[in-house]
Design an enzyme around this catalytic site. Sequence first.
Site, PDB file in Angstrom:
ATOM      1  N   CYS A   1       0.834  -1.206   0.000  1.00 21.02           N
ATOM      2  CA  CYS A   1       0.000   0.000   0.000  1.00 21.02           C
ATOM      3  C   CYS A   1       0.871   1.259   0.000  1.00 21.02           C
ATOM      4  O   CYS A   1       1.522   1.562   0.996  1.00 21.02           O
ATOM      5  CB  CYS A   1      -0.901  -0.059   1.234  1.00 21.02           C
ATOM      6  SG  CYS A   1      -1.701   1.487   1.674  1.00 21.02           S
TER       7      CYS A   1
ATOM      8  N   CYS B   1       0.172   3.823   2.678  1.00 17.14           N
ATOM      9  CA  CYS B   1       0.660   3.293   3.962  1.00 17.14           C
ATOM     10  C   CYS B   1       2.145   3.584   4.120  1.00 17.14           C
ATOM     11  O   CYS B   1       2.605   3.979   5.198  1.00 17.14           O
ATOM     12  CB  CYS B   1       0.433   1.783   4.056  1.00 17.14           C
ATOM     13  SG  CYS B   1      -1.294   1.271   3.981  1.00 17.14           S
TER      14      CYS B   1
END
Length: 127
Positions: free
Chosen positions: A30, A33
């Site tokens: 991600c 993230c």
Amino acid sequence: MPTVTLTAETFESTIEGEGLVLVDFWAAWCAPCRRFAPVFEQSSQDHPDAVFAKVDTEAEQELAARLGITSIPTLMVFRDGILLYADAGALPAAALEDLIGQAERLDMDDVRRQVAEHEAQHDHSHA
């Protein structure tokens, strides 16, 4: 304080502790993230009295599903075992600082009273 990694086995005991607990739900693939990770890490150093924890949603799929995590990063903020905030999206450093400040300033006796009232109303509606 360095961030700690939470698992299904350690999640409940960690969030139920006294004080502020921030939980970052993330995954290696991600990109948002990965952008949020250094912000979260820096904040953990700026707030040594709070617990900063991370849950790898790939490794802990069952825990993420049980908590209803549908997009990442998702940040949850608990204080004294009470969930105060849960939202998806990578926060900029200033927004994370503001959120922590708000959580620290809350009158937890008032929050507990509101939770108890809500639960009493909810229980009453099912009676």
